[in-house]
Scaffold this active site. Structure first.
Site, PDB file in Angstrom:
ATOM      1  N   GLY A   4      -1.084  -6.433   5.340  1.00  0.00           N
ATOM      2  CA  GLY A   4      -2.470  -6.820   5.183  1.00  0.00           C
ATOM      3  C   GLY A   4      -2.765  -8.189   5.773  1.00  0.00           C
ATOM      4  CE  LYS A  26      -1.535  -8.534  -2.692  1.00  0.00           C
ATOM      5  NZ  LYS A  26      -2.800  -8.311  -3.449  1.00  0.00           N
ATOM      6  CG  ASP A  81     -11.445  -5.048  -1.899  1.00  0.00           C
ATOM      7  OD1 ASP A  81     -12.351  -4.580  -1.167  1.00  0.00           O
ATOM      8  OD2 ASP A  81     -10.343  -5.407  -1.460  1.00  0.00           O
TER       9      ASP A  81
END
Length: 367
Positions: free
Chosen positions: A52, A70, A167
């Site tokens: 990302g 992550k 989001d």
């Protein structure tokens, strides 16, 4: 998840300078409770899942359990380090608070020498990739509506706890390996709902509610008032995608998408099943006050799936059983079908579940 990944094969100490020492004693850093931090020496990094803008997500193992990792990359973020740390801390605390069957399970975090968030591994990929695999066809209607119902349940839970996701989009929705269940992920932009103005640097234009921006450009960090109903608008775009397998405002740039949404332009409902169209239009209403709550959306979709099961002579799950609903025919005569989501009498809005079920029964057999 690759069968070749073993805890001893890719030790965390070989990844970006991360060592396996236990430094957690000093790491109630960034406002994160040390009980939320995990032992880095028991974590192994595997292949990249996705790359990302501000982070990379890897698959890996934690104590021999498959996980998603992550990794935040401050050098990729335009804001200063303190802001990156603040956002990381907020995401960790938010994920640690939420526990729901349709929300990704938080396992732990690592603060130093790299900021990492470890969650359960969803092997079915994103909803976005799942839909792409079907194009130009659409998934089975019952499966699409089942996904929509699960998303609504997750959002209902968040809103009950005064959390706005901000989001909500197909790439932040993950599937189990059998692709029958969906979970909400990525709380990087999630916020507790405030009674005053909130910042506008949140969301993705194609799925973002128009009240979060305006036709005029907004500066990063600028304040504007909006509430949890921004998530309802985003949900409407996802529901539209699930039913059409098309991208909202396809072919338009972000600026043109924002302009169209602000001018109250919406995707076509020509291919939307007639019983669903009123729900969809209410969810993407221009005024947030005209959008339903997720509790109403959950009830509507549950009733709709119940009606489909009935028409196909399928025994519905216990949560959709007939005994749970009652109908008063005198109350339902001559009422517009769109009122099954809202009752606007006396300027108030409340649930009217019986009207929803009557409406669904009228149309359920024509699908």
């Amino acid at each position: 998840m690759s069968d070749q990944i073993k805890p001893s094969e890719v030790p965390l100490s070989t990844f970006d300078g991360v060592n396996s020492g236990d430094e957690m004693g000093s790491n109630s850093l960034l406002g994160i409770d040390k009980n939320l931090l995990i032992d880095a020496s028991q974590l192994s990094i595997g292949a990249v899942i996705c790359d990302g803008t501000n982070s990379i997500v890897y698959e890996g193992l934690y104590r021999s359990i498959p996980v998603a990792i992550k990794v935040i990359h401050p050098d990729r973020v335009s804001t200063v380090k303190s802001d990156v740390e603040k956002k990381f801390s907020r995401e960790v605390l938010m994920l640690s608070r939420v526990k729901h069957d349709n929300i990704i399970q938080f396992i732990g975090a690592i603060v130093e020498p790299s900021m990492m968030i470890i969650t359960e591994l969803m092997k079915g990929g994103t909803l976005q990739k799942f839909l792409w695999s079907f194009r130009p066809d659409c998934p089975d209607l019952k499966l699409s509506l089942s996904f929509a119902l699960e998303i609504s349940r997750a959002m209902e839970y968040l809103h009950q706890n005064r959390i706005i996701h901000r989001d909500l989009k197909p790439s932040n929705l993950l599937l189990t390996e059998d692709k029958r269940k969906i979970k909400l992920a990525d709380f990087g932009l999630a916020r507790e709902e405030a009674d005053d103005e909130m910042t506008t640097e949140a969301g993705t234009y194609r799925w973002m509610a128009p009240e979060m921006f305006s036709v005029a450009a907004l500066r990063v960090g600028e304040k504007k008032y909006y509430d949890h109903k921004v998530d309802v608008y985003s949900f409407s775009m996802i529901l539209w995608e699930l039913l059409t397998n098309s991208t909202p405002f396809k072919g338009r740039s972000n600026v043109l998408v924002a302009y169209a949404a602000a001018k109250n332009h919406r995707p076509s409902i020509d291919k939307i099943p007639a019983p669903i169209a009123p729900l969809l239009e209410s969810c993407w209403a221009e005024s947030s006050e005209d959008r339903p709550e997720f509790k109403q959306i959950t009830e509507f979709l549950g009733n709709f799936l119940h009606s489909i099961c009935q028409s196909a002579n399928i025994v519905p799950p216990p949560i959709f059983r007939e005994a749970e609903y009652s109908i008063n025919e005198e109350e339902t005569n001559d009422i517009p079908v769109t009122d099954c989501l809202m009752d606007r009498s006396n300027g108030t809005r409340k649930k009217v579940p019986n009207l929803c079920l009557r409406f669904l029964r009228c149309f359920g057999y024509c699908l």
